[in-house]
Design a protein around this motif. Structure first.
Motif, PDB file in Angstrom:
ATOM      1  N   THR A  29       0.849  -1.182   0.000  1.00 38.28           N
ATOM      2  CA  THR A  29       0.000   0.000   0.000  1.00 38.28           C
ATOM      3  C   THR A  29       0.887   1.235   0.000  1.00 38.28           C
ATOM      4  O   THR A  29       2.093   1.151   0.283  1.00 38.28           O
ATOM      5  N   TYR A  34       2.016  -4.659   4.393  1.00 37.56           N
ATOM      6  CA  TYR A  34       1.333  -5.479   5.383  1.00 37.56           C
ATOM      7  C   TYR A  34       1.611  -6.949   5.069  1.00 37.56           C
ATOM      8  O   TYR A  34       1.629  -7.356   3.907  1.00 37.56           O
ATOM      9  N   SER A  38       3.337 -14.376   9.755  1.00 40.68           N
ATOM     10  CA  SER A  38       4.734 -13.941   9.833  1.00 40.68           C
ATOM     11  C   SER A  38       5.723 -15.077   9.952  1.00 40.68           C
ATOM     12  O   SER A  38       6.887 -14.862  10.319  1.00 40.68           O
ATOM     13  N   ILE A  61       7.541  -2.704   6.646  1.00 35.71           N
ATOM     14  CA  ILE A  61       6.359  -3.444   7.112  1.00 35.71           C
ATOM     15  C   ILE A  61       5.691  -2.629   8.215  1.00 35.71           C
ATOM     16  O   ILE A  61       6.327  -2.297   9.221  1.00 35.71           O
ATOM     17  N   GLY A  63       2.314  -3.467   9.242  1.00 39.54           N
ATOM     18  CA  GLY A  63       1.263  -4.238   9.897  1.00 39.54           C
ATOM     19  C   GLY A  63       1.354  -5.718   9.580  1.00 39.54           C
ATOM     20  O   GLY A  63       1.863  -6.113   8.523  1.00 39.54           O
ATOM     21  N   ILE A  64       0.877  -6.545  10.510  1.00 38.95           N
ATOM     22  CA  ILE A  64       0.803  -7.994  10.317  1.00 38.95           C
ATOM     23  C   ILE A  64      -0.627  -8.431  10.641  1.00 38.95           C
ATOM     24  O   ILE A  64      -1.109  -8.214  11.760  1.00 38.95           O
ATOM     25  N   LEU A  65      -1.311  -9.016   9.663  1.00 35.06           N
ATOM     26  CA  LEU A  65      -2.665  -9.531   9.851  1.00 35.06           C
ATOM     27  C   LEU A  65      -2.558 -11.008  10.194  1.00 35.06           C
ATOM     28  O   LEU A  65      -2.130 -11.817   9.365  1.00 35.06           O
ATOM     29  N   ALA A  86       5.845  -2.377  13.379  1.00 30.40           N
ATOM     30  CA  ALA A  86       4.596  -2.836  12.759  1.00 30.40           C
ATOM     31  C   ALA A  86       3.526  -3.101  13.811  1.00 30.40           C
ATOM     32  O   ALA A  86       3.808  -3.585  14.910  1.00 30.40           O
ATOM     33  N   LYS A  87       2.280  -2.799  13.455  1.00 28.58           N
ATOM     34  CA  LYS A  87       1.144  -3.088  14.329  1.00 28.58           C
ATOM     35  C   LYS A  87       0.639  -4.499  14.051  1.00 28.58           C
ATOM     36  O   LYS A  87       0.591  -4.949  12.909  1.00 28.58           O
ATOM     37  N   TRP A  89      -2.388  -7.149  14.014  1.00 24.74           N
ATOM     38  CA  TRP A  89      -3.842  -7.242  13.878  1.00 24.74           C
ATOM     39  C   TRP A  89      -4.259  -8.692  14.125  1.00 24.74           C
ATOM     40  O   TRP A  89      -3.644  -9.623  13.592  1.00 24.74           O
ATOM     41  N   LEU A 142      -6.894  -0.784   3.616  1.00 29.93           N
ATOM     42  CA  LEU A 142      -5.479  -0.560   3.842  1.00 29.93           C
ATOM     43  C   LEU A 142      -5.028   0.405   2.756  1.00 29.93           C
ATOM     44  O   LEU A 142      -5.036   0.058   1.566  1.00 29.93           O
TER      45      LEU A 142
END
Length: 315
Positions: A29, A34, A38, A61, A63-65, A86-87, A89, A142
């Motif tokens: 994005t 994202y 991981s 990076i 974010g990690i979903l 990274a945040k 989620w 995103l």
């Protein structure tokens, strides 16, 4: 296999995948990158940060979903968060487990895990805060061009989410976590870990009903809509075959859980090491609980043992 930039597979304009022991999604994005899951370890996390920086110079990076709270899917979370900020989620229930990671091994073993079990990497790699809650069915954006819809896919683990990612180019990729296993995984393990076979089958049917250009199981090859139908049917069949096998074994003799586990492993030609004993043993308990609730098996307490059997027909 190892995670690296040269093994990255682009699926759509902004969505791709690192094929590995556990497949990992990557979403590009304008605000950053994202991941979907991981990997299995801190080493995987470091490799993902390095590969992402080579593929998208100047981006990091953010974010990690997380599909679910198993270490082979979230093992890189902590190190990536430390390296990039990274945040994380996750679903509400996955958050509870990730923030108290020692519970994972307790769930597998059913009690205090001794040191050899902890060495099997059943526990998540350290504590960290989950930053954002994903709610099944609530679509979010995103950046400007990527739409994400979390899809509840229970059965394998608590509040597991599939991540359906729609790109601005009109194409989509559906990251399935462990709601559906690839054909090679099924052939290798045959009795994959799950906490509820009925919910697992329902999740497979939900996957087969959702339209996407690409389907990415946590373990196995990325496939198209036609192939996911066949793989989905295979996943359903193996759970039904396991239930039939349990019934057939118990028709020959009443058994304790451990005796049943031994009989099933012998039938499948599995020489169980500790990790398999824990995972398959826990899974067979889940089958017994589910089948008991549906009246397919019963138990009695006999000389301080729980003995399982097939219900006798009423006269």
């Amino acid at each position: 296999m190892a995670i690296s930039a040269d093994r990255f597979k682009k699926l759509t304009e902004h969505i791709g995948c690192f094929p590995d022991t556990t497949n990992i999604g990557l979403i590009d994005t304008e605000e950053g990158l994202y991941l979907v899951d991981s990997g299995n370890s801190s080493d995987d996390g470091k490799a993902l940060v390095e590969a992402a920086s080579k593929l998208y110079p100047g981006k990091k990076i953010v974010g990690i979903l997380c599909t679910h709270a198993h270490n082979d899917h979230c093992g890189g979370n902590k190190i990536i968060k430390e390296m990039t900020g990274a945040k994380i989620w996750a679903s509400k229930k996955a958050t509870r487990i990730l923030e108290v990671p020692e519970t994972i091994a307790f769930i597998f073993w059913g009690g205090l895990p001794f040191s050899s079990i902890n060495e099997q990497s059943f526990s998540a790699s350290g504590e960290y805060q989950v930053d954002c809650t994903m709610v099944a069915g609530e679509t979010f954006k995103l950046g400007k061009n990527i739409s994400v819809m979390p899809v509840l896919l229970p059965g394998h683990y608590f509040e597991q989410l599939g991540i359906l990612v729609s790109d601005s180019d009109g194409h989509s990729a559906f990251f399935l976590g462990d709601a559906c296993f690839g054909s090679d995984m099924i052939k290798k393990y045959w009795i994959p870990y799950m906490i509820d076979p009925v919910e697992f089958r329902s999740s497979i049917k939900k996957i087969m009903d959702i339209d996407s250009d690409f389907y990415v199981p946590g373990h196995g090859e990325t496939c198209d809509r036609e192939k996911i139908q066949a793989i989905g049917e295979m996943n359903i069949i193996i759970t039904l075959e396991t239930e039939v096998l349990i019934q057939n074994v118990l028709k020959k003799a009443d058994m304790t859980h451990e005796e049943l586990l031994e009989a099933i492993a012998d039938y499948a030609g599995i020489e169980m090491r500790l990790g398999q004993f824990v995972l398959i043993g826990s899974t067979i308990k889940s089958y017994l609980g589910s089948m008991y609730n549906r009246g397919m098996v019963t138990f009695r307490m006999d000389s301080n043992r729980m003995v399982w059997s097939i219900p006798q027909p009423e006269n």
